[in-house]
Design an enzyme around this catalytic site. Structure first.
Site, PDB file in Angstrom:
ATOM      1  N   GLU A 106      -2.029  17.484  44.124  1.00 37.99           N
ATOM      2  CA  GLU A 106      -0.917  17.712  45.037  1.00 37.99           C
ATOM      3  C   GLU A 106      -1.425  17.936  46.454  1.00 37.99           C
ATOM      4  O   GLU A 106      -2.519  18.442  46.660  1.00 37.99           O
ATOM      5  CB  GLU A 106      -0.112  18.932  44.586  1.00 37.99           C
ATOM      6  CG  GLU A 106       0.486  18.723  43.205  1.00 37.99           C
ATOM      7  CD  GLU A 106       1.293  19.910  42.703  1.00 37.99           C
ATOM      8  OE1 GLU A 106       1.866  19.783  41.609  1.00 37.99           O
ATOM      9  OE2 GLU A 106       1.350  20.945  43.376  1.00 37.99           O
ATOM     10  N   CYS A 119      -2.180  20.074  53.887  1.00 38.30           N
ATOM     11  CA  CYS A 119      -2.999  20.882  52.966  1.00 38.30           C
ATOM     12  C   CYS A 119      -3.412  19.946  51.829  1.00 38.30           C
ATOM     13  O   CYS A 119      -2.549  19.395  51.141  1.00 38.30           O
ATOM     14  CB  CYS A 119      -2.151  22.051  52.465  1.00 38.30           C
ATOM     15  SG  CYS A 119      -2.970  23.024  51.206  1.00 38.30           S
ATOM     16  N   CYS A 126      -9.302  23.305  38.915  1.00 37.47           N
ATOM     17  CA  CYS A 126     -10.289  24.071  39.690  1.00 37.47           C
ATOM     18  C   CYS A 126     -11.391  24.551  38.768  1.00 37.47           C
ATOM     19  O   CYS A 126     -11.131  24.904  37.616  1.00 37.47           O
ATOM     20  CB  CYS A 126      -9.618  25.264  40.372  1.00 37.47           C
ATOM     21  SG  CYS A 126     -10.756  26.169  41.450  1.00 37.47           S
ATOM     22  N   CYS A 130      -9.346  32.196  39.246  1.00 37.79           N
ATOM     23  CA  CYS A 130      -8.819  33.427  39.834  1.00 37.79           C
ATOM     24  C   CYS A 130      -7.482  33.730  39.132  1.00 37.79           C
ATOM     25  O   CYS A 130      -6.620  32.851  39.068  1.00 37.79           O
ATOM     26  CB  CYS A 130      -8.621  33.250  41.332  1.00 37.79           C
ATOM     27  SG  CYS A 130     -10.126  32.661  42.147  1.00 37.79           S
ATOM     28  N   CYS A 133      -3.886  32.844  40.458  1.00 35.88           N
ATOM     29  CA  CYS A 133      -3.689  31.506  41.034  1.00 35.88           C
ATOM     30  C   CYS A 133      -3.176  30.517  39.985  1.00 35.88           C
ATOM     31  O   CYS A 133      -3.745  30.383  38.902  1.00 35.88           O
ATOM     32  CB  CYS A 133      -5.008  31.021  41.613  1.00 35.88           C
ATOM     33  SG  CYS A 133      -4.949  29.303  42.117  1.00 35.88           S
ATOM     34  N   GLY A 182      -8.154  23.248  43.803  1.00 33.31           N
ATOM     35  CA  GLY A 182      -9.607  23.160  43.701  1.00 33.31           C
ATOM     36  C   GLY A 182     -10.361  24.081  44.639  1.00 33.31           C
ATOM     37  O   GLY A 182      -9.800  24.644  45.584  1.00 33.31           O
ATOM     38  N   GLU A 183     -11.648  24.256  44.331  1.00 30.70           N
ATOM     39  CA  GLU A 183     -12.562  25.023  45.178  1.00 30.70           C
ATOM     40  C   GLU A 183     -13.388  23.987  45.953  1.00 30.70           C
ATOM     41  O   GLU A 183     -14.283  23.343  45.386  1.00 30.70           O
ATOM     42  CB  GLU A 183     -13.445  25.919  44.291  1.00 30.70           C
ATOM     43  CG  GLU A 183     -14.696  26.460  44.954  1.00 30.70           C
ATOM     44  CD  GLU A 183     -14.480  27.158  46.296  1.00 30.70           C
ATOM     45  OE1 GLU A 183     -13.855  28.217  46.318  1.00 30.70           O
ATOM     46  OE2 GLU A 183     -14.958  26.636  47.328  1.00 30.70           O
ATOM     47  N   SER A 214     -11.266  26.184  53.100  1.00 29.82           N
ATOM     48  CA  SER A 214     -11.051  27.500  52.493  1.00 29.82           C
ATOM     49  C   SER A 214     -11.847  27.590  51.203  1.00 29.82           C
ATOM     50  O   SER A 214     -11.799  26.684  50.376  1.00 29.82           O
ATOM     51  CB  SER A 214      -9.560  27.669  52.191  1.00 29.82           C
ATOM     52  OG  SER A 214      -9.348  28.870  51.493  1.00 29.82           O
ATOM     53  N   SER A 236     -11.184  33.245  50.720  1.00 21.78           N
ATOM     54  CA  SER A 236     -10.219  33.916  49.843  1.00 21.78           C
ATOM     55  C   SER A 236     -10.814  35.279  49.488  1.00 21.78           C
ATOM     56  O   SER A 236     -11.585  35.389  48.545  1.00 21.78           O
ATOM     57  CB  SER A 236     -10.006  33.112  48.563  1.00 21.78           C
ATOM     58  OG  SER A 236      -9.516  31.836  48.871  1.00 21.78           O
ATOM     59  N   LEU A 237     -10.474  36.280  50.277  1.00 20.68           N
ATOM     60  CA  LEU A 237     -11.102  37.595  50.087  1.00 20.68           C
ATOM     61  C   LEU A 237     -10.365  38.388  48.997  1.00 20.68           C
ATOM     62  O   LEU A 237     -10.936  38.738  47.987  1.00 20.68           O
ATOM     63  CB  LEU A 237     -11.115  38.352  51.413  1.00 20.68           C
ATOM     64  CG  LEU A 237     -11.879  39.672  51.402  1.00 20.68           C
ATOM     65  CD1 LEU A 237     -13.368  39.453  51.206  1.00 20.68           C
ATOM     66  CD2 LEU A 237     -11.629  40.450  52.699  1.00 20.68           C
ATOM     67  N   ASN A 312       3.200  34.415  45.659  1.00 19.29           N
ATOM     68  CA  ASN A 312       4.274  33.543  45.190  1.00 19.29           C
ATOM     69  C   ASN A 312       4.217  33.461  43.677  1.00 19.29           C
ATOM     70  O   ASN A 312       3.308  32.836  43.143  1.00 19.29           O
ATOM     71  CB  ASN A 312       4.113  32.153  45.801  1.00 19.29           C
ATOM     72  CG  ASN A 312       4.319  32.190  47.294  1.00 19.29           C
ATOM     73  OD1 ASN A 312       5.365  32.599  47.775  1.00 19.29           O
ATOM     74  ND2 ASN A 312       3.297  31.814  48.032  1.00 19.29           N
ATOM     75  N   CYS A 355       1.296  28.826  48.999  1.00 20.94           N
ATOM     76  CA  CYS A 355      -0.083  29.138  48.638  1.00 20.94           C
ATOM     77  C   CYS A 355      -0.214  29.634  47.203  1.00 20.94           C
ATOM     78  O   CYS A 355       0.526  30.507  46.773  1.00 20.94           O
ATOM     79  CB  CYS A 355      -0.588  30.209  49.587  1.00 20.94           C
ATOM     80  SG  CYS A 355      -2.256  30.672  49.267  1.00 20.94           S
TER      81      CYS A 355
HETATM   82  S1  SF4 Z   1      -7.661  30.648  44.194  1.00 19.91           S
HETATM   83 FE1  SF4 Z   1      -8.745  28.763  44.774  1.00 19.91          FE
HETATM   84  S2  SF4 Z   1     -10.777  29.034  43.815  1.00 19.91           S
HETATM   85 FE2  SF4 Z   1      -9.423  30.502  42.783  1.00 19.91          FE
HETATM   86  S3  SF4 Z   1      -8.657  29.385  40.957  1.00 19.91           S
HETATM   87 FE3  SF4 Z   1      -7.169  29.065  42.639  1.00 19.91          FE
HETATM   88  S4  SF4 Z   1      -7.748  27.106  43.570  1.00 19.91           S
HETATM   89 FE4  SF4 Z   1      -9.513  27.847  42.363  1.00 19.91          FE
END
Ligand code: SF4
Length: 366
Positions: A106, A119, A126, A130, A133, A182-183, A214, A236-237, A312, A355
């Protein structure tokens, strides 16, 4: 609003038009016995978002056919587009390359008055997980190639050409953020390759000041990004204490906050730029007085600012967002301690484009 548009899938793993530089395309034209200037003509179409040779009006038919049969001109096909009330558009793309054929990613276009931000996704799913997420719940299925990452931007440009924004909203692509699925730093090949193409003088010509990567904090990769493509950086802190961050951002177990601190202090920043520290506020989890104190110890206010994000919710999510009034108080407390903090307005929430909400609902299409 939901629309469905399907273009023809490619069947072979060919060189992607979206990944070609001008010298590479010139070389190809020479090899095909074509004049060199055709390469520039093709790239001009491509850079506008026109990827189907059939639409390249000033290209002779025989060359259009050769382009179609010899290159993967359309590495993605648009499966669905959803438009939010606030103008945000979410796009679901299916991949065409054989190994990941039908897998979906997406991308989101976020229009404002003076800018249009895309974006983009860098992976299918990913590699990390996290727990707050939505993408993380999908698991990892593959890395996107440079051409597939850039094609997201090109296809959004094409959509904006065909259907511009209304009212005061910008309908050009001025900024790119690698904040989709994704990372990015776990796909260095795809991300570095796509950054080179986005900034290429013969490509999309975007300044590095308009691109943000990011990451959850993969330190050796961030160091390399700073050396090779020092674009804007967002981290992403989500917690400034190791015990909490180990849970919320599990990569912290490998690269704890002391290492992250050192890495951020050494990241090359363009003048008057800041590193953005993303902080999604979770009710009762990371929004306590001890979290303010920890942020005060961690953040370097000269070089960093905090972007507080409203959580969200997505179906099955184990967390709740911090109430709005408490978010404002959290921001004020940080500001009173000399830390720059902003509350990010959430966009496209009604189409799950905000997000942390991106996740292809259907894994595959045929
Ligand atoms: S926050 Fe970012 S790094 Fe963490 S699982 Fe989601 S997409 Fe992956």
């Amino acid at each position: 609003m939901t629309e469905t548009m399907v273009t023809k899938p490619a069947s072979q793993d060919l060189v992607q038009l979206s990944a070609l530089t001008l010298p590479a395309l010139q070389h190809l034209m020479e090899a095909w016995g074509q004049p060199k200037f055709r390469a520039k003509q093709v790239l001009d179409w491509r850079n506008k978002g026109i990827l189907d040779p059939v639409e390249m009006k000033n290209i002779p038919e025989a060359l259009r056919d050769r382009l179609s049969s010899s290159l993967m001109c359309q590495p993605l096909r648009l499966v669905r587009r959803e438009c939010s009330r606030d103008g945000t558009r979410k796009y679901v793309f299916a991949l065409n390359r054989p190994r990941l054929a039908g897998k979906m990613v997406e991308a989101v276009f976020i229009p404002e008055e003076k800018r249009g931000t895309v974006c983009i996704s860098s992976q299918v799913g990913c590699v990390l997980d996290c727990p707050f997420c939505h993408t993380g719940t999908q698991g990892f299925e593959g890395n996107l190639s440079p051409g597939e990452i850039v094609a997201q931007v090109l296809m959004i440009k094409a959509d904006l050409l065909h259907e511009p924004m209304t009212g005061d909203l910008h309908d050009g692509v001025t900024h790119i953020v690698y904040m989709g699925m994704g990372e990015p730093m776990a796909n260095e090949e795809g991300v570095h390759g796509s950054l080179a193409l986005l900034m290429d003088e013969d490509g999309l010509k975007l300044s590095r000041r308009r691109i943000t990567v990011s990451t959850s904090g993969l330190i050796p990769q961030i160091d390399r990004l700073g050396q090779v493509h020092p674009v804007n950086l967002a981290i992403s802190l989500h917690a400034a204490m190791d015990d909490k961050r180990n849970v919320l951002v599990p990569i912290n177990r490998k690269y704890p906050l002391t290492q992250l601190r050192h890495c951020l202090d050494n990241y090359p920043l363009p003048t008057q730029r800041h590193i953005t520290l993303e902080y999604v506020l979770l009710d009762g989890v990371n929004d306590q007085p001890e979290d303010i104190a920890a942020l005060r110890r961690f953040v370097n206010p000269e070089r960093e600012r905090i972007n507080l994000i409203q959580f969200n919710p997505y179906p099955g999510s184990p967390y709740r967002g911090t109430p709005k009034e408490h978010m404002s108080k959290f921001a004020q407390d940080l500001i009173s301690k000399g830390i720059r903090a902003t509350l990010r307005r959430s966009r496209g929430q009604d189409i799950m484009a905000a997000c942390g909400q991106l996740k292809a609902e259907t894994r595959e299409v045929s």
